[in-house]
Design an enzyme around this catalytic site. Structure first.
Site, PDB file in Angstrom:
ATOM      1  N   LYS A 185       0.821  -1.211   0.000  1.00 31.18           N
ATOM      2  CA  LYS A 185       0.000   0.000   0.000  1.00 31.18           C
ATOM      3  C   LYS A 185       0.863   1.272   0.000  1.00 31.18           C
ATOM      4  CE  LYS A 185      -3.387  -2.642  -0.362  1.00 31.18           C
ATOM      5  NZ  LYS A 185      -4.447  -3.113   0.484  1.00 31.18           N
TER       6      LYS A 185
HETATM    7  C1  PLP Z   1      -5.437  -4.120   0.816  1.00 31.82           C
HETATM    8  C2  PLP Z   1      -6.878  -3.853   0.947  1.00 31.82           C
HETATM    9  C3  PLP Z   1      -7.621  -4.294   2.056  1.00 31.82           C
HETATM   10  C4  PLP Z   1      -7.083  -5.216   3.092  1.00 31.82           C
HETATM   11  O1  PLP Z   1      -5.973  -4.810   3.729  1.00 31.82           O
HETATM   12  P1  PLP Z   1      -4.946  -5.861   4.384  1.00 31.82           P
HETATM   13  O2  PLP Z   1      -4.052  -4.969   5.161  1.00 31.82           O
HETATM   14  O3  PLP Z   1      -4.265  -6.557   3.245  1.00 31.82           O
HETATM   15  O4  PLP Z   1      -5.722  -6.788   5.232  1.00 31.82           O
HETATM   16  C5  PLP Z   1      -8.942  -3.911   2.144  1.00 31.82           C
HETATM   17  N1  PLP Z   1      -9.533  -3.170   1.197  1.00 31.82           N
HETATM   18  C6  PLP Z   1      -8.868  -2.756   0.105  1.00 31.82           C
HETATM   19  C7  PLP Z   1      -9.575  -1.919  -0.900  1.00 31.82           C
HETATM   20  C8  PLP Z   1      -7.528  -3.092  -0.067  1.00 31.82           C
HETATM   21  O5  PLP Z   1      -6.886  -2.698  -1.171  1.00 31.82           O
END
Ligand code: PLP
Length: 362
Positions: A185
């Site tokens: 992210k």
């Molecule tokens: C990455 C993501 C998640 C989940 O996050 P994690 O930290 O991987 O559990 C939820 N919603 C969206 C839109 C994402 O891109």
């Protein structure tokens, strides 16, 4: 030349030494879960996002899971989410025993407020707009519809850390926002992590118990929950990473602008709406001959991705109800090109030259 979609290894020697120093400090004090760096990180995030509170948790999925639990959403309730997202958004709803209803998306991949409003029933309790690819959804429309029907709004800002709409930061346009800090992210940890932002002190206090197996003030368990506590090490490393995040975002925005300038005549490119500053978690273009372009790029060692199928295409969600016609249409022609801060100028030029070559040859 080779262009990986994302390279998470650290090449900057100074940064590497800084992170190693942080690890040493944590290893020496030894408070490995919920250590002092966790509250420091939470306060840094609250300052960055301009909220009263931030509550760190073990992942973005857990942030959503606990937020829905906090709001009392469970069996018999319906939650509207966009048809196109990472599957975690839907899983967080179902893990609380509530039903998922998918709304269609607009051409920017974000939830259509119109479709969302059509799907509201007496059972609808909440809506989770996802800021797809680093672009904030149409929040003012979503919030006013939600208010008219008495729905909770939870932002899934997992892909949009630091994105802005009219100077408001992703995750803070609704009363509560969930952000993933997974390594992929925008603000990526060095393992799993997530954070919830809100101005509601009561909610934040409650979340602190919910992330701790429902144990209030470290005394007694007064409700059933799970273990979603954050690691000290991730928090400590993220305190350092957060100092770089504006630089990361600016580089992604510059990369996106370069790609857009070179490619907008050839395919539909993402752009910032009026008053918005997107963070380009992905640079997702729309192109009819998507599969051909992807393999053409692959032959030139350029990695691209077809992210996030429509939820109803996932076997676990094949029976989900809702609207998803435009999502189905977009999913056939979308392609995410490398845009992250580690992509060099030369690599960007190689990507755009290759895409243009594809169009000249076909
Ligand atoms: C990455 C993501 C998640 C989940 O996050 P994690 O930290 O991987 O559990 C939820 N919603 C969206 C839109 C994402 O891109």
């Amino acid at each position: 030349m080779k262009v990986p979609f994302l390279d998470l290894s650290i090449h900057d020697e100074e940064q590497l030494q800084n992170y190693l120093g942080v690890c040493e400090r944590v290893f020496r004090h030894g408070r490995l879960v919920m250590g002092p760096e966790v509250s420091q990180f939470e306060s840094d995030i609250a300052i960055y996002c301009k909220t009263k509170r931030a509550v760190a948790v073990s992942s973005g999925t857990d942030a959503l899971f606990l937020t829905l639990k906090l709001l009392g959403i469970g069996p018999g309730d319906e939650v509207i989410i966009p048809a196109m997202s990472f599957v975690a958004t839907a899983n967080a709803v179902r893990l609380n025993g509530a039903d998922v209803v998918v709304a269609d998306v607009e051409d920017d991949f974000n939830i259509s407020p119109k479709s969302m409003e059509k799907l509201i029933t007496a059972r609808t309790k909440a809506v989770i707009p996802v800021h797809y690819g680093g672009k904030i959804a149409k929040m003012s429309k979503i919030l006013s519809i939600a208010q008219a029907y008495g729905l909770e709004v939870i932002e899934d800002a997992s892909q949009a850390f630091g994105a802005k709409q009219d100077e408001k930061i992703a995750g803070t346009l609704a009363p509560i926002g969930c952000i993933s800090l997974n390594p992929m992210k925008i603000l990526g940890a060095f393992g799993e992590m997530g954070v919830i932002v809100t101005n509601n002190d009561k909610w934040a206090d409650h979340l602190e118990a919910l992330r701790y197996n429902g144990v209030h003030q470290q005394k007694s368990c007064i409700e059933v929950s799970s273990n979603c506590k954050p690691d000290t090490l991730q928090a400590a490393l993220l305190i350092e990473k957060l100092k770089l995040v504006d630089q990361i975002i600016n580089q992604r925005r510059a990369n996106a602008e370069f790609l857009r300038n070179a490619l907008h005549e050839y395919c539909i490119c993402p752009y910032d709406d009026e008053g918005a500053s997107d963070v380009y978690y992905t640079f997702t273009v729309l192109i009819e001959k998507r599969d051909e372009l992807q393999s053409f790029l692959q032959d030139r060692n350029i990695e691209s991705k077809v992210y996030h199928p429509v939820l109803t295409n996932e076997p676990a969600y094949s029976k989900v109800i809702g609207e998803y016609e435009n999502a189905m249409k977009l999913t056939r022609s979308k392609l995410a090109l490398p845009v992250n801060e580690t992509v060099s100028k030369e690599q960007l030029e190689y990507i755009t030259e290759s895409v243009i070559e594809f169009f000249k040859e076909t």
